[in-house]
Enzyme design. Structure first.
Site, mmCIF file in Angstrom:
data_model
loop_
_atom_site.group_PDB
_atom_site.id
_atom_site.type_symbol
_atom_site.label_atom_id
_atom_site.label_comp_id
_atom_site.label_asym_id
_atom_site.label_seq_id
_atom_site.Cartn_x
_atom_site.Cartn_y
_atom_site.Cartn_z
ATOM 1 N N THR A 7 0.819 -1.200 0.000
ATOM 2 C CA THR A 7 0.000 0.000 0.000
ATOM 3 C C THR A 7 0.857 1.257 0.000
ATOM 4 O OG1 THR A 7 -1.551 1.294 1.329
ATOM 5 C CG2 THR A 7 -0.243 -0.305 2.526
ATOM 6 N N TYR A 13 -3.002 -1.471 10.294
ATOM 7 C CA TYR A 13 -3.119 -2.203 9.019
ATOM 8 C C TYR A 13 -1.949 -1.847 8.095
ATOM 9 C CZ TYR A 13 -4.107 -2.278 4.087
ATOM 10 O OH TYR A 13 -3.961 -2.406 2.732
ATOM 11 N N HIS A 14 -1.721 -0.536 7.901
ATOM 12 C CA HIS A 14 -0.635 -0.132 7.002
ATOM 13 C C HIS A 14 0.721 -0.616 7.534
ATOM 14 C CE1 HIS A 14 -3.791 2.846 5.696
ATOM 15 N NE2 HIS A 14 -3.294 2.553 4.515
ATOM 16 N N LYS A 57 1.628 -4.014 6.461
ATOM 17 C CA LYS A 57 2.135 -4.064 5.081
ATOM 18 C C LYS A 57 3.615 -3.685 5.036
ATOM 19 C CE LYS A 57 -1.826 -4.823 2.760
ATOM 20 N NZ LYS A 57 -2.150 -5.417 1.463
ATOM 21 N N SER A 97 -1.499 3.561 10.091
ATOM 22 C CA SER A 97 -2.444 2.758 10.883
ATOM 23 C C SER A 97 -1.775 1.415 11.141
ATOM 24 C CB SER A 97 -3.754 2.520 10.111
ATOM 25 O OG SER A 97 -3.558 1.533 9.103
#
Ligand code: USQ
Length: 382
Positions: A144, A181-182, A185, A179
């Site tokens: 991302t 989530y990021h 990644k 975040s």
């Protein structure tokens, strides 16, 4: 090629399966329905119902003649992973099998833990399975743009040459995710880079911006072949949300000043980018990184475009600046490079009023399904 799509039930997984099979590849999908389960648990739902993966594969076979093989199971579990990889023996893997929502990852300790466990263990299992069952296979991993955050210098395509005290070294471009989530990644990228260096894997990591749209050349107007179209706070990306808010007469939820700039792309271009990466693979021992976006917008620019497109359809679209639930820069420099995929042949599908109006027409057809209470629940970052 034999291509295995991990996360083949998701927003991007299913359209990718149709697209690759339509372009002559032999495709299999694996998924544990994580997205469906979390939506059910959190009481949010897509704009229109999405048939199960075997149902979609059967429908796709009946309209196109193409087979898509389906494996349902959990890729954090090695027994399932070895069944899928050992049975299918892919030439290439597209890895989408991650909890994809930034707000969900910030919802609770449990959601954070689920995001970490799922995202990191699927990536690790993918790496181990490639080594065991198909060591020459090319891994195409969806990363991302949010890995980079919003630095005050230009964002390069994955790497940065650093000169320090008269010496130079090429490093992964600095990451500062916005975040949890990021952050998973970022950890994926680090893990893949480690195994590329250590085991000589061939990996492409695609740094993708927020995606919009539901219709692809393969789905046409058949909603049973379209992906999940979430518009709720947890799983809807900003432009898909704005389109649904516009038709439901809900003021567009611009967080803070709306000066947050991101790189966006149409779902159609996601499919093209992934296919270009697959058909032009990375070399063994190479971690190749592309920034996967086609244009940049601030949130307030997007809101104005939706307002204007709505006016063209007789809708009176209102815009509201609400207190930003996230911790992010609202006015910042943003200048990413994104030439790698264009060099491979990507011809971007840029955002137009016409595209917005076709998305609004789809949302209008399902206006009766829109659940206003799921639009904003205020998952706070801090
Ligand atoms: N935003 C609003 N109002 C809303 C929703 C979002 O102003 O109602 C703002 C956010 O604060 C953010 C921007 O719009 O500044 C983009 O938010 P988003 O929810 O569309 O995207 P994000 O949470 O960043 O994550 C999404 C996908 C994720 C993907 C990522 C690409 O969920 O899977 O990786 O886009 S990127 O953001 O470039 O990392």
């Amino acid at each position: 090629m034999k291509i295995l799509i991990l996360g083949g039930d998701g927003y991007l997984g299913w359209p990718t399966a149709m697209h690759l099979s339509e372009n002559g590849h032999e495709v299999a999908c694996a998924d544990n329905y994580l997205r469906r389960t979390v939506c059910l648990n959190e009481d949010v739902s897509p704009l229109f119902p999405t048939p199960s993966l075997p149902e979609r594969a059967a429908r796709w076979k009946s309209v196109s003649g193409n087979d898509v093989k389906v494996f349902i199971g959990d890729l954090t579990q090695w027994d399932f992973v070895s069944e899928v990889f050992g049975g299918f023996k892919p030439d290439a893997i597209v890895h989408y099998a991650e909890q994809p929502s930034a707000p969900y990852s910030m919802l609770s300790r449990r959601a954070a833990s689920q995001t970490l466990n799922n995202n990191l263990n699927t990536t690790a299992n993918c790496v181990f399975a490639v080594r065991e069952f198909c060591p020459k296979a090319h891994i195409v991993k969806l990363g991302t743009m949010g890995e980079y955050g919003t630095p005050d210098i230009d964002i390069e395509e994955g790497w940065l040459n650093v000169e320090h005290k008269g010496r130079t070294q090429r490093f992964l471009y600095p990451r500062q995710a916005g975040s949890l989530y990021h952050t998973t990644k970022v950890m994926d990228t680090d893990m893949l880079w480690f195994y590329v260096r250590t085991w000589g894997l061939a990996v492409t990591d695609l740094m993708q911006g927020p995606v919009y749209g539901a219709t692809t050349p393969e789905s046409g107007d058949d909603e049973r072949l379209m992906p999940f179209f979430n518009y709720d706070e947890l799983f809807g990306t900003v432009l898909n949300r704005f389109v649904v808010q516009a038709v439901a007469d809900i003021p567009l939820t611009v967080y803070g000043s709306g000066g947050q700039i991101r790189g966006y792309l149409n779902i159609i271009d996601t499919l093209k980018c992934v296919r270009l990466a697959l058909e032009n693979p990375a070399s063994p021992g190479e971690l190749r990184i592309f920034n996967q976006l086609t244009e940049t917008f601030s949130v307030k620019q997007l809101a104005r475009m939706v307002q204007e497109a709505g006016a063209g359809m007789g809708l009176n679209v209102r815009i509201e600046n609400i207190v930003n639930p996230r911790k992010e820069a609202e006015e910042h420099y943003y200048n990413p490079t994104y030439t790698g995929l264009k060099d491979l042949g990507l011809e971007p599908t840029l955002l137009t009023g016409e595209i917005l109006q076709s998305m609004m027409a789809l949302a209008l057809r399902h206006k009766g399904n829109i659940r206003r209470e799921t639009i904003f629940r205020g998952v706070k970052w801090a």
